[in-house]
Write an enzyme that holds these catalytic residues in place. Structure first.
Site, PDB file in Angstrom:
ATOM      1  N   ASP A 172      65.069  95.748  39.455  1.00 32.93           N
ATOM      2  CA  ASP A 172      65.947  94.884  39.376  1.00 32.93           C
ATOM      3  C   ASP A 172      67.143  94.727  38.074  1.00 32.93           C
ATOM      4  O   ASP A 172      66.877  94.759  37.193  1.00 32.93           O
ATOM      5  CB  ASP A 172      65.043  93.755  38.550  1.00 32.93           C
ATOM      6  CG  ASP A 172      65.855  91.915  38.343  1.00 32.93           C
ATOM      7  OD1 ASP A 172      66.021  91.445  39.311  1.00 32.93           O
ATOM      8  OD2 ASP A 172      67.052  92.187  37.587  1.00 32.93           O
TER       9      ASP A 172
ATOM     10  N   HIS B 132      73.306  85.068  41.627  1.00 34.51           N
ATOM     11  CA  HIS B 132      72.329  85.169  40.827  1.00 34.51           C
ATOM     12  C   HIS B 132      72.489  83.481  39.574  1.00 34.51           C
ATOM     13  O   HIS B 132      71.761  83.442  39.261  1.00 34.51           O
ATOM     14  CB  HIS B 132      73.616  85.935  39.770  1.00 34.51           C
ATOM     15  CG  HIS B 132      73.220  86.104  38.501  1.00 34.51           C
ATOM     16  ND1 HIS B 132      73.381  87.883  37.837  1.00 34.51           N
ATOM     17  CD2 HIS B 132      72.099  86.130  37.939  1.00 34.51           C
ATOM     18  CE1 HIS B 132      72.834  88.057  36.714  1.00 34.51           C
ATOM     19  NE2 HIS B 132      71.920  86.935  37.151  1.00 34.51           N
TER      20      HIS B 132
ATOM     21  N   LYS C 140      71.910  91.745  42.291  1.00 31.64           N
ATOM     22  CA  LYS C 140      72.032  89.913  42.594  1.00 31.64           C
ATOM     23  C   LYS C 140      73.825  89.978  42.200  1.00 31.64           C
ATOM     24  O   LYS C 140      74.651  91.124  41.561  1.00 31.64           O
ATOM     25  CB  LYS C 140      71.865  89.054  41.315  1.00 31.64           C
ATOM     26  CG  LYS C 140      70.385  89.402  41.044  1.00 31.64           C
ATOM     27  CD  LYS C 140      70.260  88.703  39.571  1.00 31.64           C
ATOM     28  CE  LYS C 140      68.983  89.035  39.420  1.00 31.64           C
ATOM     29  NZ  LYS C 140      68.535  90.454  38.815  1.00 31.64           N
TER      30      LYS C 140
ATOM     31  N   TYR D  18      75.198  92.503  35.295  1.00 32.46           N
ATOM     32  CA  TYR D  18      75.414  93.805  34.209  1.00 32.46           C
ATOM     33  C   TYR D  18      76.147  94.369  33.630  1.00 32.46           C
ATOM     34  O   TYR D  18      75.345  95.434  32.642  1.00 32.46           O
ATOM     35  CB  TYR D  18      73.175  94.139  34.264  1.00 32.46           C
ATOM     36  CG  TYR D  18      72.648  92.754  34.700  1.00 32.46           C
ATOM     37  CD1 TYR D  18      72.765  91.198  34.335  1.00 32.46           C
ATOM     38  CD2 TYR D  18      71.031  93.404  34.971  1.00 32.46           C
ATOM     39  CE1 TYR D  18      72.099  90.750  34.617  1.00 32.46           C
ATOM     40  CE2 TYR D  18      70.597  92.280  35.248  1.00 32.46           C
ATOM     41  CZ  TYR D  18      70.567  90.438  34.909  1.00 32.46           C
ATOM     42  OH  TYR D  18      69.387  89.856  35.200  1.00 32.46           O
TER      43      TYR D  18
END
Length: 293
Positions: A45, A108, A75, A50
């Site tokens: 994931d 997200h 996401k 990120y």
């Protein structure tokens, strides 16, 4: 005995336990992903926000395991909400990951201050699903107050709602709402890592109830919490960059929590969120340009 497989509402099989890479530094992410896959993980994931999708892709390729054996989840960030923007967000993520198809693509955040853009972004996810560019679609951090309006507009029921769930914050009402609609609850911060620091917060890893259960089974507190998630039918995505911890978190399939132990963990719920309030996630506060591939 719980297994490491869950069938999503569209029939896609997803490994219940995955490696999370939130706040994993890019220079550590590839090695962590490679170590996880060597351990037995088949679910990774990540997220555009990120900043490590490229490294996730590198770790998967370095593992030597065939692409179709790995379940990749990522996401779309709020800055890429809107129909055309979300389609481009998919292209950026797929390019960084080095794949043509993403297994599970989520929105997200609900972005309630610009919810029309949220709905348009989900419409783009529905199109990607229809075109076979993604295998399943879903949402993250959507609360009950967001779900009603969202589900009125959605043509495809989300497969997953990824939310903060751990023994100290269980969101039972939201989990029940997800279940009512056939939406899988996926736990981020599943061992309460977000509770480990600052503001007088206590660590779930030091909770006497959890430690007592762990001692009974000869397991760690983290393993007990992850086992709790799996036995309750959730997906969980613990994060670590340490190979030993990654392996420990996967060693869950040789013991079973008793009903009274499950109940004791459920009784630890404080009802207090440790992560940010979804309402606070706005373009003004959290908007950021997601780099091109």
């Amino acid at each position: 005995m719980a297994t490491n497989s869950i069938k999503l509402n569209n029939g896609v099989d997803m490994p219940a336990l995955g490696l999370g890479v939130f706040q994993s530094a890019p220079d550590e992410t590839s090695a962590a992903v490679e170590a996880a896959i060597a351990t037995g993980y088949r679910h990774i994931d990540t997220a555009a926000a990120y900043g490590n999708e490229k490294e996730v892709g590198e770790g998967i390729r370095r593992s030597g395991v065939a692409r179709d054996e790995i379940f990749i989840e990522t996401k779309i960030w709020i800055s890429d909400y809107g129909y055309d923007e979300a389609l481009h967000g998919f292209e950026k993520s797929a390019g960084k990951l080095g794949v043509e198809q993403i297994d599970l693509l989520l929105l997200h955040q609900p972005l309630p201050t610009a919810f029309d853009r949220t709905l348009e972004a989900y419409r783009a996810l529905e199109m990607l699903l229809n075109d076979g560019r993604v295998r399943a679609i879903g949402i993250s951090n959507f609360m009950p107050e967001h779900m009603e309006r969202f589900l009125e507009a959605a043509k495809v029921m989300p497969a997953v709602n990824q939310i903060e769930v751990h023994p100290y914050f269980q969101q039972s009402e939201l989990q029940a709402l997800n279940a009512k609609h056939g939406i899988l609850t996926q736990a981020w911060s599943p061992i309460g890592g977000i509770t480990f620091y600052g503001d007088g917060k206590r660590s779930t890893l030091e909770d006497p109830v959890i430690l007592d259960i762990a001692g009974t089974h000869g397991k760690s507190a983290a393993q007990v919490m992850l086992r709790w998630h799996l036995q309750e039918g959730r997906s969980a995505i613990p994060k670590s960059t340490k190979a030993t911890r990654i392996a420990e978190n996967f060693d869950l399939f040789d013991f079973q929590l008793l009903d009274e132990q499950m109940a004791a963990i459920r009784a630890l719920d404080t009802g207090k969120r440790s992560g940010p309030e979804p309402e606070s996630i706005t373009l003004e506060n959290y908007g950021m340009a997601i780099p091109e591939t």
